[in-house]
Design a protein around this motif. Structure first.
Motif, PDB file in Angstrom:
ATOM      1  N   GLU A  27      15.038  -3.395  -2.165  1.00 33.07           N
ATOM      2  CA  GLU A  27      15.469  -4.112  -3.364  1.00 33.07           C
ATOM      3  C   GLU A  27      14.435  -5.171  -3.724  1.00 33.07           C
ATOM      4  OE1 GLU A  27      19.385  -5.655  -3.031  1.00 33.07           O
ATOM      5  OE2 GLU A  27      20.295  -3.717  -2.541  1.00 33.07           O
ATOM      6  N   PRO A  28      13.324  -4.757  -4.321  1.00 30.06           N
ATOM      7  CA  PRO A  28      12.296  -5.730  -4.677  1.00 30.06           C
ATOM      8  C   PRO A  28      12.805  -6.713  -5.715  1.00 30.06           C
ATOM      9  CG  PRO A  28      11.839  -3.619  -5.713  1.00 30.06           C
ATOM     10  CD  PRO A  28      12.971  -3.397  -4.754  1.00 30.06           C
ATOM     11  N   ALA A  29      12.325  -7.938  -5.628  1.00 28.79           N
ATOM     12  CA  ALA A  29      12.695  -8.942  -6.617  1.00 28.79           C
ATOM     13  C   ALA A  29      12.111  -8.559  -7.972  1.00 28.79           C
ATOM     14  CB  ALA A  29      12.168 -10.301  -6.184  1.00 28.79           C
ATOM     15  N   SER A  30      12.878  -8.759  -9.022  1.00 31.77           N
ATOM     16  CA  SER A  30      12.388  -8.469 -10.369  1.00 31.77           C
ATOM     17  C   SER A  30      11.497  -9.606 -10.851  1.00 31.77           C
ATOM     18  CB  SER A  30      13.550  -8.258 -11.331  1.00 31.77           C
ATOM     19  OG  SER A  30      14.316  -9.448 -11.420  1.00 31.77           O
ATOM     20  N   SER A  31      10.620  -9.280 -11.790  1.00 32.11           N
ATOM     21  CA  SER A  31       9.681 -10.259 -12.333  1.00 32.11           C
ATOM     22  C   SER A  31       9.420  -9.917 -13.791  1.00 32.11           C
ATOM     23  CB  SER A  31       8.362 -10.215 -11.547  1.00 32.11           C
ATOM     24  OG  SER A  31       7.337 -10.895 -12.247  1.00 32.11           O
ATOM     25  N   PRO A  32       9.202 -10.902 -14.639  1.00 30.25           N
ATOM     26  CA  PRO A  32       8.840 -10.603 -16.035  1.00 30.25           C
ATOM     27  C   PRO A  32       7.478  -9.916 -16.145  1.00 30.25           C
ATOM     28  CG  PRO A  32       8.622 -12.945 -15.576  1.00 30.25           C
ATOM     29  CD  PRO A  32       9.323 -12.352 -14.406  1.00 30.25           C
ATOM     30  N   TYR A  33       6.721  -9.861 -15.028  1.00 30.33           N
ATOM     31  CA  TYR A  33       5.394  -9.259 -15.042  1.00 30.33           C
ATOM     32  C   TYR A  33       5.368  -7.872 -14.408  1.00 30.33           C
ATOM     33  CZ  TYR A  33       4.406 -14.123 -16.038  1.00 30.33           C
ATOM     34  OH  TYR A  33       4.425 -15.377 -16.587  1.00 30.33           O
ATOM     35  N   ASP A  34       6.531  -7.292 -14.159  1.00 29.11           N
ATOM     36  CA  ASP A  34       6.585  -5.951 -13.573  1.00 29.11           C
ATOM     37  C   ASP A  34       5.928  -4.929 -14.507  1.00 29.11           C
ATOM     38  OD1 ASP A  34       7.914  -6.804 -11.318  1.00 29.11           O
ATOM     39  OD2 ASP A  34       9.916  -6.268 -12.057  1.00 29.11           O
ATOM     40  N   THR A  35       5.081  -4.079 -13.950  1.00 26.19           N
ATOM     41  CA  THR A  35       4.445  -3.001 -14.712  1.00 26.19           C
ATOM     42  C   THR A  35       4.604  -1.651 -14.030  1.00 26.19           C
ATOM     43  OG1 THR A  35       2.312  -3.288 -13.598  1.00 26.19           O
ATOM     44  CG2 THR A  35       2.693  -4.585 -15.605  1.00 26.19           C
ATOM     45  N   GLY A  36       5.365  -1.595 -12.937  1.00 28.45           N
ATOM     46  CA  GLY A  36       5.421  -0.384 -12.137  1.00 28.45           C
ATOM     47  C   GLY A  36       4.327  -0.396 -11.086  1.00 28.45           C
ATOM     48  N   PHE A  37       4.172   0.720 -10.377  1.00 22.21           N
ATOM     49  CA  PHE A  37       3.159   0.788  -9.336  1.00 22.21           C
ATOM     50  C   PHE A  37       1.774   0.528  -9.935  1.00 22.21           C
ATOM     51  CE2 PHE A  37       5.961   4.118  -7.030  1.00 22.21           C
ATOM     52  CZ  PHE A  37       6.766   3.104  -6.544  1.00 22.21           C
ATOM     53  N   GLU A  38       0.958  -0.232  -9.177  1.00 22.30           N
ATOM     54  CA  GLU A  38      -0.392  -0.573  -9.614  1.00 22.30           C
ATOM     55  C   GLU A  38      -1.414  -0.026  -8.627  1.00 22.30           C
ATOM     56  OE1 GLU A  38      -0.732  -4.675 -11.665  1.00 22.30           O
ATOM     57  OE2 GLU A  38       0.550  -5.002  -9.922  1.00 22.30           O
ATOM     58  N   MET A  39      -2.656   0.121  -9.105  1.00 25.86           N
ATOM     59  CA  MET A  39      -3.694   0.574  -8.185  1.00 25.86           C
ATOM     60  C   MET A  39      -4.034  -0.529  -7.198  1.00 25.86           C
ATOM     61  SD  MET A  39      -7.238   0.695 -10.419  1.00 25.86           S
ATOM     62  CE  MET A  39      -6.543   1.706 -11.727  1.00 25.86           C
ATOM     63  N   MET A  40      -4.032  -0.154  -5.915  1.00 23.95           N
ATOM     64  CA  MET A  40      -4.435  -1.033  -4.817  1.00 23.95           C
ATOM     65  C   MET A  40      -5.062  -0.131  -3.767  1.00 23.95           C
ATOM     66  SD  MET A  40      -1.068  -3.426  -4.271  1.00 23.95           S
ATOM     67  CE  MET A  40       0.104  -3.636  -5.618  1.00 23.95           C
ATOM     68  N   ILE A  41      -6.272  -0.426  -3.382  1.00 21.96           N
ATOM     69  CA  ILE A  41      -6.970   0.395  -2.398  1.00 21.96           C
ATOM     70  C   ILE A  41      -8.096  -0.424  -1.791  1.00 21.96           C
ATOM     71  CG2 ILE A  41      -8.624   1.398  -4.036  1.00 21.96           C
ATOM     72  CD1 ILE A  41      -8.180   4.076  -2.510  1.00 21.96           C
ATOM     73  N   ASP A  42      -8.411  -0.165  -0.519  1.00 20.87           N
ATOM     74  CA  ASP A  42      -9.445  -0.917   0.182  1.00 20.87           C
ATOM     75  C   ASP A  42     -10.687  -0.058   0.407  1.00 20.87           C
ATOM     76  OD1 ASP A  42      -7.752  -3.045   0.329  1.00 20.87           O
ATOM     77  OD2 ASP A  42      -7.433  -2.971   2.492  1.00 20.87           O
ATOM     78  N   GLY A  43     -11.829  -0.724   0.450  1.00 17.49           N
ATOM     79  CA  GLY A  43     -13.062  -0.031   0.775  1.00 17.49           C
ATOM     80  C   GLY A  43     -13.011   0.621   2.145  1.00 17.49           C
ATOM     81  N   ALA A  44     -12.248   0.031   3.072  1.00 19.85           N
ATOM     82  CA  ALA A  44     -12.157   0.568   4.430  1.00 19.85           C
ATOM     83  C   ALA A  44     -11.328   1.844   4.510  1.00 19.85           C
ATOM     84  CB  ALA A  44     -11.582  -0.484   5.379  1.00 19.85           C
ATOM     85  N   GLN A  45     -10.793   2.293   3.387  1.00 19.65           N
ATOM     86  CA  GLN A  45     -10.128   3.598   3.344  1.00 19.65           C
ATOM     87  C   GLN A  45     -11.115   4.724   3.060  1.00 19.65           C
ATOM     88  OE1 GLN A  45      -6.473   1.490   1.189  1.00 19.65           O
ATOM     89  NE2 GLN A  45      -6.319   3.704   1.063  1.00 19.65           N
ATOM     90  N   CYS A  46     -12.383   4.361   2.874  1.00 14.89           N
ATOM     91  CA  CYS A  46     -13.394   5.325   2.454  1.00 14.89           C
ATOM     92  C   CYS A  46     -14.415   5.567   3.561  1.00 14.89           C
ATOM     93  CB  CYS A  46     -14.127   4.808   1.219  1.00 14.89           C
ATOM     94  SG  CYS A  46     -13.039   4.374  -0.159  1.00 14.89           S
ATOM     95  N   LEU A  47     -14.693   6.830   3.839  1.00 18.79           N
ATOM     96  CA  LEU A  47     -15.794   7.222   4.706  1.00 18.79           C
ATOM     97  C   LEU A  47     -16.932   7.699   3.807  1.00 18.79           C
ATOM     98  CD1 LEU A  47     -16.761   7.754   7.649  1.00 18.79           C
ATOM     99  CD2 LEU A  47     -15.903  10.085   7.378  1.00 18.79           C
ATOM    100  N   ARG A  48     -18.061   7.009   3.849  1.00 17.94           N
ATOM    101  CA  ARG A  48     -19.190   7.294   2.956  1.00 17.94           C
ATOM    102  C   ARG A  48     -20.133   8.297   3.617  1.00 17.94           C
ATOM    103  NH1 ARG A  48     -22.357   2.464   2.091  1.00 17.94           N
ATOM    104  NH2 ARG A  48     -21.953   2.191   4.312  1.00 17.94           N
ATOM    105  N   LEU A  49     -20.369   9.403   2.943  1.00 16.83           N
ATOM    106  CA  LEU A  49     -21.197  10.484   3.482  1.00 16.83           C
ATOM    107  C   LEU A  49     -22.166  10.945   2.392  1.00 16.83           C
ATOM    108  CD1 LEU A  49     -18.176  12.412   4.978  1.00 16.83           C
ATOM    109  CD2 LEU A  49     -19.860  11.178   6.349  1.00 16.83           C
ATOM    110  N   GLY A  50     -23.155  10.109   2.086  1.00 15.04           N
ATOM    111  CA  GLY A  50     -24.074  10.460   1.017  1.00 15.04           C
ATOM    112  C   GLY A  50     -23.362  10.481  -0.321  1.00 15.04           C
TER     113      GLY A  50
END
Length: 384
Positions: free
Chosen positions: A198-221
């Motif tokens: 039950e997330p708290a509501s906010s006047p700034y809610d937009t639905g799911f947003e992009m969030m991702i970290d560089g450490a989720q990436c394995l760089r191979l050329g």
């Protein structure tokens, strides 16, 4: 030098090493709980603990998952600072130019339109930045207390920009409670997921947003393998695919909760360091053809013992999080002699460095560093 890093094994010439100055607390609010869900769900007592509430002047974010702080003992922070400085000196001794972020001043908290948060120092700097060739990409953070972390890297990034680097910032999330996709926690067995229903509501809610970290990436050329476990991650990868179209190929995997660099690292073309055979089975088919070194089982005596009120934020496999200086030289935690011997049997020189409290501060040697210049690093095709 000019920014240039497409992989994690070409000869390292310049690197940024994080800073632990003024690290005082973990803020145990919704984004923190979701990010560290796998580890916190194993600490059942975490959900029964009483912490110090964070009071916002206008009550922002004070819904079902109000913010609270878990202080970190001073001795751990002092020892962390010693170890980080030792890592920087070791890299300098290997003829690597070391850059440092601006240290965090004594700032207790910040507040946005949607929430207040304590501020963390720029320690695990691999997380919120992705270096792809000559481009710096600041990624959209997943933890509120890290929202402004890359601001402390501005001087370093500005220097590379002035030498010709591209510098991109992905869209910044608002990060209301409704911004977070809770499905990973909800489908994970054994953990208490009721706090996210039950997330708290906010006047700034937009639905799911992009969030991702560089450490989720394995760089191979020119290939990027990216771990995706939530809709937030998927939106981030959608953005990267469009932004990098024609320059890089992206391979999506679902191996872990978020970061991939304590699951698998590429030590050189054709050779991976992998946590377990089960992880190997989840890799893209071209990578399953590479040779693999499976990390030895962590030994319990490799870690300090902690009190019941100390939060442990990583699995015992955190020491797989090594840093390659080149295709033959790897920085390894000195507390892991069996891992060093394993690498040496495969022809590597293992350079020991001290990092005692990696489980308390959520990162290993790879997390603490951001390689910006690797000599001869090119966008080769390794996964054809």
């Amino acid at each position: 030098m000019r920014l240039n890093s497409y992989d994690g094994w070409s000869p390292l010439q310049e690197v940024v090493v994080g800073s632990a100055e003024n690290y005082t607390t973990h803020e145990t609010e919704l984004s923190f709980k979701l990010f560290f869900y796998d580890q916190l769900s194993e600490q059942k007592s975490f959900y029964d603990r009483q912490y110090y509430p964070v009071i916002s002047p206008r009550g922002a974010g004070q819904g079902p998952e109000a913010s609270a702080q878990s202080p970190i003992k001073k001795r751990y922070v002092e020892e962390l600072n010693e170890d980080v400085e030792g890592i920087a000196r070791t890299l300098e001794s290997l003829s690597v130019t070391v850059h440092r972020p601006m240290p965090l001043a004594d700032v207790s908290s910040v507040e946005t339109l949607a929430w207040p948060a304590a501020v963390l120092p720029p320690l695990n700097i691999r997380d919120n930045t992705l270096i792809l060739g000559d481009e710096i990409i600041e990624t959209p953070p997943q933890v509120r207390s890290r929202y402004f972390e890359t601001q402390l890297l501005k001087k370093v990034f500005q220097g590379y920009f002035e030498q010709g680097a591209r510098w991109t910032v992905m869209p910044r999330p608002i990060m209301t409670d409704a911004s977070f996709d809770p499905s990973y926690a909800e489908r994970s067995p054994g953990g208490p997921a009721e706090f996210i229903k039950e997330p708290a509501s906010s006047p700034y809610d937009t639905g799911f947003e992009m969030m991702i970290d560089g450490a989720q990436c394995l760089r191979l050329g020119r290939d990027l393998m990216i771990n995706v476990s939530t809709a937030n991650h998927a939106l981030g990868v959608d953005w990267l695919e469009r932004h990098l179209a024609g320059r890089f190929r992206i391979h999506r995997v679902s191996i872990t909760d978020n970061h991939i660099d304590s699951m698998v690292l590429a030590l050189r073309p054709g050779l991976l360091l992998v946590r377990t055979p089960r992880v190997a089975e989840l890799l893209p088919e071209p990578l399953r053809k590479w040779d693999m070194i499976f990390a030895p089982e962590p030994e319990i005596n490799a870690f300090p013992s902690y009190d019941d009120d100390d939060l442990v934020l990583t699995s015992p496999y955190i020491d797989l999080n090594v840093l390659s200086v080149d295709q033959e030289t790897v920085l390894v935690n000195e507390a892991c002699p069996e891992l060093m011997r394993t690498l040496e049997r495969h022809g590597f020189t293992a350079v020991p460095v001290r990092h005692r409290h990696r489980r308390l501060f959520g990162g290993g040697l790879h997390c603490f560093t951001l390689d910006t210049v690797r000599r001869g690093s090119t966008p080769e095709d390794y996964l054809s």
